[in-house]
Scaffold this motif. Structure first.
Motif, short mmCIF file in Angstrom:
data_model
loop_
_atom_site.label_atom_id
_atom_site.label_comp_id
_atom_site.label_asym_id
_atom_site.label_seq_id
_atom_site.Cartn_x
_atom_site.Cartn_y
_atom_site.Cartn_z
N PRO A 55 0.80 -1.23 0.00
CA PRO A 55 0.00 0.00 0.00
C PRO A 55 0.83 1.27 0.00
O PRO A 55 0.33 2.33 -0.38
N ASP A 56 2.07 1.18 0.46
CA ASP A 56 2.89 2.38 0.60
C ASP A 56 4.29 2.10 0.08
O ASP A 56 5.07 1.41 0.73
N LYS A 57 4.57 2.64 -1.12
CA LYS A 57 5.91 2.51 -1.70
C LYS A 57 6.60 3.85 -1.72
O LYS A 57 7.60 4.03 -2.43
N SER A 58 6.08 4.79 -0.95
CA SER A 58 6.51 6.18 -1.08
C SER A 58 7.97 6.41 -0.75
O SER A 58 8.56 7.41 -1.17
N GLY A 59 8.57 5.50 0.00
CA GLY A 59 9.95 5.72 0.41
C GLY A 59 11.00 5.20 -0.54
O GLY A 59 12.19 5.47 -0.35
N LEU A 60 10.60 4.47 -1.56
CA LEU A 60 11.61 3.94 -2.50
C LEU A 60 12.30 5.11 -3.18
O LEU A 60 11.65 5.95 -3.81
N PRO A 61 13.65 5.17 -3.09
CA PRO A 61 14.38 6.36 -3.54
C PRO A 61 14.35 6.59 -5.05
O PRO A 61 14.43 7.73 -5.49
N SER A 62 14.28 5.51 -5.82
CA SER A 62 14.30 5.66 -7.27
C SER A 62 13.72 4.40 -7.89
O SER A 62 13.43 3.43 -7.20
N ASP A 63 13.58 4.42 -9.22
CA ASP A 63 13.03 3.24 -9.89
C ASP A 63 14.05 2.10 -9.96
O ASP A 63 13.74 1.02 -10.46
N ARG A 64 15.25 2.32 -9.44
CA ARG A 64 16.22 1.21 -9.35
C ARG A 64 15.86 0.28 -8.19
O ARG A 64 16.36 -0.84 -8.12
N PHE A 65 15.03 0.76 -7.29
CA PHE A 65 14.64 -0.02 -6.11
C PHE A 65 13.26 -0.64 -6.34
O PHE A 65 12.32 0.04 -6.76
N SER A 66 13.15 -1.92 -6.02
CA SER A 66 11.86 -2.59 -6.10
C SER A 66 11.80 -3.65 -5.01
O SER A 66 12.84 -4.08 -4.49
N ALA A 67 10.60 -4.05 -4.65
CA ALA A 67 10.44 -5.08 -3.64
C ALA A 67 9.21 -5.89 -3.94
O ALA A 67 8.26 -5.40 -4.55
N GLU A 68 9.25 -7.14 -3.52
CA GLU A 68 8.08 -7.99 -3.64
C GLU A 68 8.00 -8.89 -2.44
O GLU A 68 8.96 -9.08 -1.71
N ARG A 69 6.80 -9.44 -2.26
CA ARG A 69 6.58 -10.35 -1.14
C ARG A 69 5.68 -11.49 -1.58
O ARG A 69 4.69 -11.27 -2.28
N THR A 70 6.05 -12.67 -1.16
CA THR A 70 5.29 -13.88 -1.49
C THR A 70 4.32 -14.17 -0.36
O THR A 70 4.74 -14.55 0.74
N GLY A 71 3.03 -13.98 -0.60
CA GLY A 71 2.01 -14.22 0.41
C GLY A 71 2.30 -13.41 1.66
O GLY A 71 2.55 -12.22 1.60
N GLU A 72 2.27 -14.03 2.80
CA GLU A 72 2.61 -13.36 4.05
C GLU A 72 3.92 -13.91 4.56
O GLU A 72 4.13 -14.11 5.76
N SER A 73 4.84 -14.10 3.62
CA SER A 73 6.11 -14.71 3.97
C SER A 73 7.26 -13.86 3.47
O SER A 73 7.26 -12.64 3.60
N VAL A 74 8.18 -14.49 2.82
CA VAL A 74 9.45 -13.89 2.44
C VAL A 74 9.26 -12.65 1.56
O VAL A 74 8.38 -12.60 0.70
N SER A 75 10.15 -11.68 1.78
CA SER A 75 10.19 -10.50 0.92
C SER A 75 11.61 -10.32 0.39
O SER A 75 12.58 -10.65 1.08
N THR A 76 11.70 -9.80 -0.83
CA THR A 76 13.00 -9.48 -1.39
C THR A 76 13.01 -8.02 -1.82
O THR A 76 12.04 -7.51 -2.39
#
Lengths: 114, 111
Positions: A55-76
């Motif tokens: 819901p909130d990606k506002s802190g990502l400094p640039s489009d070089r940064f991305s994150a994902e999460r699998t279900g309610e488990s691991v995030s990268t």
């Protein structure tokens, strides 16, 4: 029980390379947060997940940064084409997910971009 | 703009010398104020949550208090093992669960 774990604990990379940081939250915690902490500074919010949506990606400094999460488990957290200013400790935290919920932090990944 | 300011940046105490750390905040509606302890090379460790002005919480030699504009972390008769960086964070009562952290107070307690 097991706390939040992060891997790798340390990462040295060359400028321009991509890196992937991993976070395993506490089991049952639906909320997950990524922060960046530069040397001697406070925590800088990057992104917040509730379940596998962000819901909130506002802190990502640039489009070089991305994150994902699998279900309610691991995030990268992925940083593409790393720059020297990306050098920092990247901290992950999780919480049960309700309002006013306490965050529990992992030990962090120390990233050094040469 | 939501903001958290901690003072002093660094504090050196003799063992047994009580003192206070300050966390001033501006936020449009406070959902909660959190204190964490961070040891070198580790992630922050949760200490307290305060929700409303006038609230106080204690844990061993630490006591946290909250007003409408600031929070204090009082350390009574500190020991060398209390040496760490103490972080304050606020959660705004709007939108998603975003936390704003201060830059911390680095406490050094000498024996």
């Amino acid at each position: 029980g097991a706390g939040v774990s992060q891997s790798p604990s340390n990462k040295v990379t060359e400028k321009g390379k991509d890196v992937e940081l991993r976070c395993d939250p506490i089991s049952g915690h639906t909320a997950l947060y990524w922060y960046r902490q530069r040397l001697g500074q406070g925590l800088e919010f990057l992104i917040y997940f509730q379940g596998n949506s962000a819901p909130d990606k506002s802190g990502l400094p640039s489009d070089r940064f991305s994150a994902e999460r699998t279900g309610e488990s691991v995030s990268t957290l992925t940083i593409q084409r790393t720059q020297q200013e990306d050098s920092a400790v990247y901290l992950c935290a999780s919480s049960l997910g309700g309002p006013q919920e306490t965050q529990y932090f992992g030990p962090g990944t120390r990233l050094l971009v040469l | 703009e939501d903001q958290v300011t901690q003072s002093p940046e660094a504090l050196r105490l003799q063992e047994g010398e009580s003192s206070s750390l300050n966390c001033s905040y501006t936020v449009s509606g406070l959902r909660g104020l959190f204190w964490y302890r961070q040891d070198p090379g580790k992630g922050p460790e949760f200490l307290f949550t305060l929700y409303s002005a006038g609230e106080e919480k204690e844990k061993e030699r630490l006591k946290a208090t909250l007003t409408k504009k600031e929070s204090f972390l009082h350390i009574t008769a500190p020991k060398p093992e209390d040496s760490a960086t103490y972080l304050c964070a606020v959660q705004a009562n709007r939108g998603f669960n975003k936390f704003y952290f201060g830059s911390g107070t680095k406490l050094n307690v000498k024996p």
